[in-house]
Design an enzyme around this catalytic site. Structure first.
Site, PDB file in Angstrom:
ATOM      1  N   HIS A 262       0.846  -1.197   0.000  1.00 60.33           N
ATOM      2  CA  HIS A 262       0.000   0.000   0.000  1.00 60.33           C
ATOM      3  C   HIS A 262       0.878   1.242   0.000  1.00 60.33           C
ATOM      4  CE1 HIS A 262      -3.346  -2.725   1.655  1.00 60.33           C
ATOM      5  NE2 HIS A 262      -3.538  -2.496   0.372  1.00 60.33           N
TER       6      HIS A 262
ATOM      7  N   GLU B  65       1.948   3.503   3.062  1.00 56.40           N
ATOM      8  CA  GLU B  65       2.409   2.833   4.284  1.00 56.40           C
ATOM      9  C   GLU B  65       3.939   2.828   4.332  1.00 56.40           C
ATOM     10  OE1 GLU B  65       0.050  -0.801   4.430  1.00 56.40           O
ATOM     11  OE2 GLU B  65      -1.798   0.367   4.235  1.00 56.40           O
TER      12      GLU B  65
ATOM     13  N   HIS C 236       2.445  -3.989   6.749  1.00 48.91           N
ATOM     14  CA  HIS C 236       1.505  -2.883   6.514  1.00 48.91           C
ATOM     15  C   HIS C 236       1.556  -1.914   7.689  1.00 48.91           C
ATOM     16  CE1 HIS C 236      -0.915  -4.629   3.143  1.00 48.91           C
ATOM     17  NE2 HIS C 236      -0.311  -5.711   3.575  1.00 48.91           N
TER      18      HIS C 236
ATOM     19  N   GLU D  19       0.558  -5.413  10.907  1.00 47.11           N
ATOM     20  CA  GLU D  19       0.200  -3.994  10.863  1.00 47.11           C
ATOM     21  C   GLU D  19       1.069  -3.297  11.905  1.00 47.11           C
ATOM     22  OE1 GLU D  19      -1.872  -2.474   8.829  1.00 47.11           O
ATOM     23  OE2 GLU D  19      -3.270  -4.011   8.116  1.00 47.11           O
TER      24      GLU D  19
HETATM   25  O1  0X9 Z   1      -6.837  -4.176   4.221  1.00 47.10           O
HETATM   26  C1  0X9 Z   1      -5.681  -4.604   4.094  1.00 47.10           C
HETATM   27  O2  0X9 Z   1      -5.221  -4.968   3.019  1.00 47.10           O
HETATM   28  C2  0X9 Z   1      -4.774  -4.670   5.326  1.00 47.10           C
HETATM   29  N1  0X9 Z   1      -4.957  -3.522   6.160  1.00 47.10           N
HETATM   30  S1  0X9 Z   1      -4.465  -2.037   5.658  1.00 47.10           S
HETATM   31  O3  0X9 Z   1      -4.974  -1.049   6.602  1.00 47.10           O
HETATM   32  N2  0X9 Z   1      -2.870  -1.955   5.728  1.00 47.10           N
HETATM   33  O4  0X9 Z   1      -4.905  -1.827   4.321  1.00 47.10           O
HETATM   34  C3  0X9 Z   1      -5.119  -5.906   6.142  1.00 47.10           C
HETATM   35  C4  0X9 Z   1      -5.029  -7.177   5.406  1.00 47.10           C
HETATM   36  C5  0X9 Z   1      -5.184  -8.359   6.328  1.00 47.10           C
HETATM   37  N3  0X9 Z   1      -6.222  -9.252   5.921  1.00 47.10           N
HETATM   38  C6  0X9 Z   1      -7.496  -9.204   6.430  1.00 47.10           C
HETATM   39  N4  0X9 Z   1      -7.854  -8.312   7.288  1.00 47.10           N
HETATM   40  N5  0X9 Z   1      -8.360 -10.128   6.040  1.00 47.10           N
HETATM   41 ZN    ZN Z   2      -1.778  -1.973   3.993  1.00 44.85          ZN
END
Ligand code: 0X9
Ligand code: ZN
Ligand code: CA
Ligand code: CA
Length: 267
Positions: free
Chosen positions: A30, A33, A159, A232
């Site tokens: 991302h 990030e 992330h 994260e």
């Molecule tokens: O949404 C995402 O891709 C990740 N969070 S972010 O805020 N960095 O965008 C989390 C991905 C982890 N997978 C799930 N939550 N299912």
């Molecule tokens: Zn992310």
């Protein structure tokens, strides 16, 4: 926009493909990030500069082949900063942008954990691996299958933010599912919890945050049985400013994951 995606290999005799477990760390899927890019750079610096000084580092460099991709999304991350004003940009730079972490090919678009609207922040793309970034890393990971054996054994995808250690699956809240036995799930939970004890993050199944489909860790495990986690990083909460902490926190917040990185390499 055609920028290269760098991948570095760290090992003794790095020019040779030795019979040592391979581990992949990747950062900055991302765009905004940016702390994660610093995380991968710390891994690179630590497993090179500290070879003489740190016994654990030396052991892992000698006995593993460590791959690091410090930026998966160089076009997006450059766009995020190039004007001199942060853009809060998440996706890649194909048309309106594809969310790379919804574009991977395991259960792509299956379960309401991504969007088919190109203007959405979680746009999954017109087809799996439609993004050059995910396709390139898929091809790299597939290229590590030698004599039918995937050489890469473990992976962390970094992330920001929320201070979490997460494991598959992301597309379902079921622990046991196609390609995931209870025994396998329990090992994810055990190692994830052990890593989280060292960095103070919260350990949980990815889907406990929210459902995502087309995420990288589901593909790494689902297609390749790579022991794949998503972290994260700092901070634990916030708004868009959470993606732009001051540079003063880089050392402390990347150092915070040194032991977790060691643990995954050991595992
Ligand atoms: O949404 C995402 O891709 C990740 N969070 S972010 O805020 N960095 O965008 C989390 C991905 C982890 N997978 C799930 N939550 N299912
Ligand atoms: Zn992310
Ligand atoms: Ca080696
Ligand atoms: Ca090898």
């Amino acid at each position: 926009e055609g920028r290269d995606i760098p991948v570095l290999k760290i090992s003794d005799n790095a020019a040779k493909d030795e019979n040592e477990p391979e581990v992949l760390f990747n950062c900055n899927q991302h765009a905004r990030e940016h702390l994660t890019t610093a995380m991968c750079l710390r891994i690179i610096n630590r497993y090179t500069d500290q070879y003489q000084n740190d016994e654990q580092v030396k052991k892992m460099v000698d006995e593993r082949e460590i791959w690091v991709i410090p930026t998966v999304n160089p076009d997006g991350s450059e766009f995020d900063v190039e004007s001199g004003e942060y853009q809060g940009w998440r996706k890649n730079r194909q048309d309106t942008g594809t969310d790379l972490n919804r574009n991977w090919g395991h259960k792509w678009g299956c379960c309401g954990g991504s969007d088919d609207d190109p203007n959405s922040e979680t746009y999954r793309g017109p087809e799996k691996f439609s993004a050059p970034e995910t396709a390139a890393i898929r091809d790299f990971v597939n290229s590590r299958v030698i004599d039918g054996q995937q050489q890469i054994k473990a992976n962390i995808d970094f992330h920001t933010y929320s201070e979490l250690v997460m494991w598959p699956m992301g597309y379902t809240t079921d622990e046991v599912t196609e390609g995931m036995t209870q025994e396998e799930y329990d090992r994810f939970e055990a190692v994830g919890t052990k890593m989280a004890e060292t960095n103070g993050y919260t350990p949980q199944q990815s889907s406990a945050l929210y459902i995502t489909d087309g995420g990288i860790s589901d593909w790494m495990w689902g297609e390749h049985k790579i022991f794949a986690f998503a972290f994260e990083m700092y901070p634990s909460s916030g708004g868009v400013e959470g993606f732009y902490p001051p540079d003063e926190v880089i050392e402390e917040e990347t150092k915070r994951n040194d032991q977790a990185v060691n643990i995954l390499l050991e595992e």
